[in-house]
Each structure stands twice: as structure tokens, then as C-alpha cells.
Design an enzyme around this catalytic site. Structure first.
Site, PDB file in Angstrom:
ATOM      1  N   HIS A   1       5.462  -6.721  14.200  1.00  0.00           N
ATOM      2  CA  HIS A   1       4.677  -6.119  13.110  1.00  0.00           C
ATOM      3  C   HIS A   1       4.151  -4.753  13.540  1.00  0.00           C
ATOM      4  O   HIS A   1       4.226  -3.777  12.788  1.00  0.00           O
ATOM      5  CB  HIS A   1       3.452  -6.987  12.773  1.00  0.00           C
TER       6      HIS A   1
ATOM      7  N   SER B   1       5.778 -14.739  13.797  1.00  0.00           N
ATOM      8  CA  SER B   1       4.455 -15.336  14.010  1.00  0.00           C
ATOM      9  C   SER B   1       4.596 -16.828  14.293  1.00  0.00           C
ATOM     10  O   SER B   1       3.827 -17.395  15.077  1.00  0.00           O
ATOM     11  CB  SER B   1       3.579 -15.139  12.769  1.00  0.00           C
TER      12      SER B   1
ATOM     13  N   LYS C   1       3.320 -20.814   2.564  1.00  0.00           N
ATOM     14  CA  LYS C   1       2.850 -21.028   3.937  1.00  0.00           C
ATOM     15  C   LYS C   1       1.360 -21.390   3.942  1.00  0.00           C
ATOM     16  O   LYS C   1       0.604 -20.874   3.119  1.00  0.00           O
ATOM     17  CB  LYS C   1       3.005 -19.745   4.773  1.00  0.00           C
TER      18      LYS C   1
HETATM   19  O1  PNS Z   1       4.899 -12.180   6.112  1.00  0.00           O
HETATM   20  P1  PNS Z   1       5.423 -12.867   4.874  1.00  0.00           P
HETATM   21  O2  PNS Z   1       4.813 -14.254   4.735  1.00  0.00           O
HETATM   22  O3  PNS Z   1       6.917 -12.908   4.818  1.00  0.00           O
HETATM   23  O4  PNS Z   1       4.930 -11.975   3.631  1.00  0.00           O
HETATM   24  C1  PNS Z   1       5.161 -12.384   2.312  1.00  0.00           C
HETATM   25  C2  PNS Z   1       4.142 -11.712   1.390  1.00  0.00           C
HETATM   26  C3  PNS Z   1       2.721 -12.118   1.799  1.00  0.00           C
HETATM   27  C4  PNS Z   1       4.295 -10.202   1.489  1.00  0.00           C
HETATM   28  C5  PNS Z   1       4.437 -12.182  -0.072  1.00  0.00           C
HETATM   29  O5  PNS Z   1       4.320 -13.581  -0.148  1.00  0.00           O
HETATM   30  C6  PNS Z   1       3.506 -11.512  -1.095  1.00  0.00           C
HETATM   31  O6  PNS Z   1       3.751 -10.395  -1.499  1.00  0.00           O
HETATM   32  N1  PNS Z   1       2.409 -12.218  -1.480  1.00  0.00           N
HETATM   33  C7  PNS Z   1       1.437 -11.686  -2.422  1.00  0.00           C
HETATM   34  C8  PNS Z   1       1.603 -12.352  -3.796  1.00  0.00           C
HETATM   35  C9  PNS Z   1       2.821 -11.786  -4.498  1.00  0.00           C
HETATM   36  O7  PNS Z   1       2.846 -10.658  -4.934  1.00  0.00           O
HETATM   37  N2  PNS Z   1       3.853 -12.650  -4.598  1.00  0.00           N
HETATM   38  C10 PNS Z   1       5.102 -12.291  -5.228  1.00  0.00           C
HETATM   39  C11 PNS Z   1       6.099 -11.779  -4.205  1.00  0.00           C
HETATM   40  S1  PNS Z   1       7.612 -11.380  -4.967  1.00  0.00           S
END
Ligand code: PNS
Length: 160
Positions: A18, A129, A42
Site C-alpha cells: 500500500h 493485508s 470483509k
Molecule cells: O482494499 P479493498 O478491500 O480491496 O478495497 C475495496 C474498497 C474498500 C475500495 C471497496 O469495497 C469500496 O470502494 N468500498 C466503499 C463502498 C463502495 O463504494 N462500494 C462499491 C464499490 S464498486
């Protein structure tokens, strides 16, 4: 043009992978907003406040990086804050389908929003992670995987 980009993720906890992406984005753009968000598939080990605190310390030498967190959709937040670019890291082909899906969905929700991918550093292609959590929770050495300044805190927290 003053360009602000956003690096979203779970950061549960922050890894050297990251930090590599954030550092490279900070060199390329005027301002980088790192967003600690909810991934509904998650259940985080570290609280949002812990994840933000670890990130704040990890990026303390990068003056153009801010750490934020919010509930709700990333695409909406970007629309409301005038951010037009998401920057994410791609480690391997296995990341591609998931990241591609999110990039398309975000663009459908906010057509002005672009997603840019930076290829992960060679040392980070295996790193996640969840690997850090697994090794750390069994008392293994995570010093090659997380920023040195937050290593002790992450290691102690995972051993609990
Ligand atoms: O590190 P990750 O878990 O792969 O990140 C995923 C993350 C947190 C960026 C994604 O789940 C997200 O954007 N969450 C916020 C809610 C949202 O906008 N969801 C729609 C994604 S298309």
C-alpha cells in the site's frame, strides 16, 4: 491543474505494498486522499480508527497525503469532493477481475470518475493485508511486510 486523486482500500492493516502505491501516487499528483473504507465482503480486524492512525504514521513524511474515512459509496464521495481519479495498485492477474468490476461500477455511478492502476512493486506482488494478519497472528515475522514505523504496533495487536 491541481490534481487530487483518491487511493481507497480496507488497509487492514497498511502494508509496504500500500505504502509503495501511495508514495508513487504522491509523486505523480498534487494531493492524494487515502480513504479507509468499508468493504462489505470483509470483516475488519483493525478498527477504522486504528487503520487510520497506522496510515497517518506510515505517510507522515508525505506532506501531500491525507487520510480520511467515510461511510457510503466511493463514487458519491468523489462526486461531492470534486475528485476525478481513483488510483489503485494491481498485484497480479488475480486482482484484475475484481478491480475491473469495481472500476466499471464506479464509472457507471459517476461517469466523470476514472480509475488508474499502478503495477505493484515486484516485492509486493504476493503481499496482502490478509497474509500479514495470518503470519502476525501466529507470531511470525512481519517486518518485511509492513512499514517499520508501525511494525511493533501491528505485531502486538495481531498477537493479542
Ligand atoms: O482494499 P479493498 O478491500 O480491496 O478495497 C475495496 C474498497 C474498500 C475500495 C471497496 O469495497 C469500496 O470502494 N468500498 C466503499 C463502498 C463502495 O463504494 N462500494 C462499491 C464499490 S464498486
Amino acid at each position: 491543474m491541481n490534481q487530487t486523486v483518491i487511493c481507497p482500500g480496507s488497509f487492514d492493516p497498511v502494508t509496504l505494498g500500500h505504502l509503495d502505491i501511495i508514495t508513487r501516487a504522491a509523486k505523480m499528483f498534487d494531493r492524494v486522499v487515502v480513504a479507509v473504507l468499508v468493504n462489505s465482503s470483509k470483516t475488519p480486524t483493525f478498527s477504522t480508527e486504528e487503520r487510520m492512525e497506522l496510515l497517518r504514521d506510515a505517510v507522515s513524511d508525505l506532506p501531500n497525503v491525507d487520510i480520511v474515512s467515510f461511510e457510503g459509496l466511493l463514487a458519491e464521495y468523489c462526486k461531492n469532493s470534486g475528485i476525478g481519479t481513483i488510483v489503485k495498485g494491481l498485484r497480479a492477474v488475480s486482482d484484475f477481475e475484481y478491480e475491473f468490476q469495481m472500476a466499471i461500477a464506479n464509472k457507471k455511478l459517476n461517469p466523470g470518475l476514472e480509475t488508474m492502476f499502478l503495477t505493484a512493486d515486484a516485492d509486493s506482488t504476493f503481499l496482502s493485508s490478509s497474509v500479514v494478519r495470518e503470519i502476525g497472528s501466529m507470531g511470525g515475522d512481519i517486518s518485511n511486510f509492513v512499514p517499520a514505523c508501525v511494525h511493533d504496533r501491528i505485531a502486538a495487536r495481531l498477537r493479542k
